[in-house]
Write a protein that holds these residues in place. Structure first.
Motif, mmCIF file in Angstrom:
data_model
loop_
_atom_site.group_PDB
_atom_site.id
_atom_site.type_symbol
_atom_site.label_atom_id
_atom_site.label_comp_id
_atom_site.label_asym_id
_atom_site.label_seq_id
_atom_site.Cartn_x
_atom_site.Cartn_y
_atom_site.Cartn_z
ATOM 1 N N SER A 86 1.123 -1.390 -0.033
ATOM 2 C CA SER A 86 0.366 -0.171 0.289
ATOM 3 C C SER A 86 0.601 1.316 -0.134
ATOM 4 C CB SER A 86 -0.712 0.408 1.565
ATOM 5 O OG SER A 86 -2.051 -1.054 1.316
ATOM 6 N N HIS B 136 -0.115 -5.090 -11.224
ATOM 7 C CA HIS B 136 -0.981 -4.590 -12.240
ATOM 8 C C HIS B 136 -0.147 -3.572 -11.213
ATOM 9 C CE1 HIS B 136 -1.168 -4.529 -7.830
ATOM 10 N NE2 HIS B 136 -2.303 -4.304 -7.303
ATOM 11 N N ASP C 117 1.177 1.613 -5.813
ATOM 12 C CA ASP C 117 2.476 0.739 -4.466
ATOM 13 C C ASP C 117 3.152 0.094 -5.930
ATOM 14 O OD1 ASP C 117 -0.226 -0.123 -4.327
ATOM 15 O OD2 ASP C 117 0.092 -1.293 -2.974
ATOM 16 N N HIS C 118 2.735 -0.018 -6.811
ATOM 17 C CA HIS C 118 3.774 -1.334 -7.222
ATOM 18 C C HIS C 118 3.966 -1.277 -8.719
ATOM 19 C CE1 HIS C 118 1.714 -5.110 -5.251
ATOM 20 N NE2 HIS C 118 0.829 -3.637 -5.086
ATOM 21 N N ASP D 35 -1.495 -8.725 -3.939
ATOM 22 C CA ASP D 35 -2.954 -7.892 -4.044
ATOM 23 C C ASP D 35 -3.770 -8.594 -4.535
ATOM 24 O OD1 ASP D 35 -1.000 -6.109 -3.618
ATOM 25 O OD2 ASP D 35 -2.367 -5.426 -3.872
ATOM 26 N N HIS E 188 -7.465 -8.139 -0.382
ATOM 27 C CA HIS E 188 -6.293 -8.834 -0.218
ATOM 28 C C HIS E 188 -6.751 -9.857 1.266
ATOM 29 C CE1 HIS E 188 -4.126 -5.184 -1.516
ATOM 30 N NE2 HIS E 188 -4.783 -4.828 -0.968
ATOM 31 N N HIS F 177 3.485 -8.824 1.184
ATOM 32 C CA HIS F 177 2.588 -7.275 1.058
ATOM 33 C C HIS F 177 2.250 -6.581 2.719
ATOM 34 C CE1 HIS F 177 -0.787 -4.198 -0.392
ATOM 35 N NE2 HIS F 177 0.107 -5.056 -1.520
HETATM 36 ZN ZN LIG Z 1 -0.910 -3.645 -3.214
#
Ligand SMILES: [Zn+2]
Ligand SMILES: [Zn+2]
Length: 291
Positions: A16, A75, A79-80, A180, A228, A250
């Motif tokens: 996140s 995705h 955060d990615h 995720d 999640h 994560h």
């Molecule tokens: Zn994430």
């Protein structure tokens, strides 16, 4: 012929939002980024969270002007991808960076990355990079990336999110990166009625599974539909798929190192009770596994 080994290094483990500070020093404060380095010297990077910045520095130092990096994005949530503009190999001519990922609805992945570097929010536009960049759209299926065979699967998470399974083309152990992902019944996603069974099939024979384990079961109750999983659900999936090594990933931003230690103890207890997986780890920045 002996199987050639490859390494998996965690550069970002946090979900996140980055959580720097003394309280997260052991498990790490950078958002998702995992480097898979094959025997042939190529690197496949799983996600471009803030952890990719330090990885990019290492790659640039080590292979000045000759970096070929394959970046697989699960995705396009912040955060990615948020570390991507700070990936140093972008700024040297001669480097090649290929980004693989899904489009989001009708929006091409490249348009999303371009937005992130739009002059309104970032000083250097995507077009000004010195490296040769290409963006490849992928869906659930199978395709080669560098020296790996990659299979992808649709996950239960807002937007189009993919999990990846990597196997060296030359043979060797498999790695699955599934983050995720909501294993519980919450949320509405475009996955079919047999999704769970298909996911278990997808994971069969994997040596190491990296899976979303953001919440404790109590926290999950308040976050159903957020996309999640809890550590118990991750252990459950790994046991069902016959996984040997599970890496919890994560991490929830509010979980300081002490909370992560406790979560890991409980996850291991859970695995023992279920008869698998044999080994449970919680991803830590700097952790390196050899497959
Ligand atoms: Zn994430
Ligand atoms: Zn996400």
């Amino acid at each position: 012929m002996p199987q050639r080994k490859y390494s998996v290094t965690f550069w970002g483990t946090r979900g996140s939002i980055p959580t720097p500070g003394a309280h997260t020093a052991r498990y790490g404060g950078n958002t998702p980024c995992v480097a898979v380095e094959g025997a042939g010297g190529g690197v496949v990077i799983l996600d471009a969270g803030t952890g990719i910045r330090a990885l990019g520095g290492k790659l640039a130092e080590r292979q000045n002007g000759a970096v070929t990096a394959e970046i697989l994005l699960s995705h396009a949530h912040w955060d990615h991808i948020q570390g991507l503009p700070y990936f140093r190999p972008f700024f040297s001519p001669g480097n090649v960076v290929r980004i693989w990922g899904s489009q989001q609805g009708e929006v091409p992945l490249e348009a999303i990355l371009r937005q992130q570097m739009h002059p309104a929010v970032f000083p250097v536009p995507l077009d000004a990079l010195s490296a040769r960049l290409s963006v490849e759209h992928v869906e659930a299926g199978e395709f080669p990336v560098g020296e790996f065979k990659v299979r992808s699967v649709r996950l239960r998470h807002p937007g189009t999110t993919l999990g990846y399974r990597l196997t060296p083309a030359a043979g060797g152990g498999s790695l699955a990166y599934v983050t995720d992902n909501e294993l519980g019944p919450g949320g509405r996603y475009e996955t079919g009625p047999h999704w769970r069974r298909e996911l278990v099939e997808f994971l069969k024979g994997v040596d190491v599974l990296i899976h979303d384990a953001m919440y404790t079961p109590a926290e999950l109750a308040a976050h159903a539909g957020w996309g999640h999983s809890s550590y118990t659900e991750a252990v459950d999936l790994a046991a069902e798929a016959g996984i040997d090594r599970l890496v919890l990933f994560h991490h929830e931003p509010d979980h300081a190192d002490g909370a992560m230690d406790e979560l890991l103890v409980l996850a291991r207890k859970e695995a023992k009770q279920r008869g698998g997986p044999r080994e449970v780890l919680a991803a830590q920045e700097g952790l390196q596994l050899t497959l």
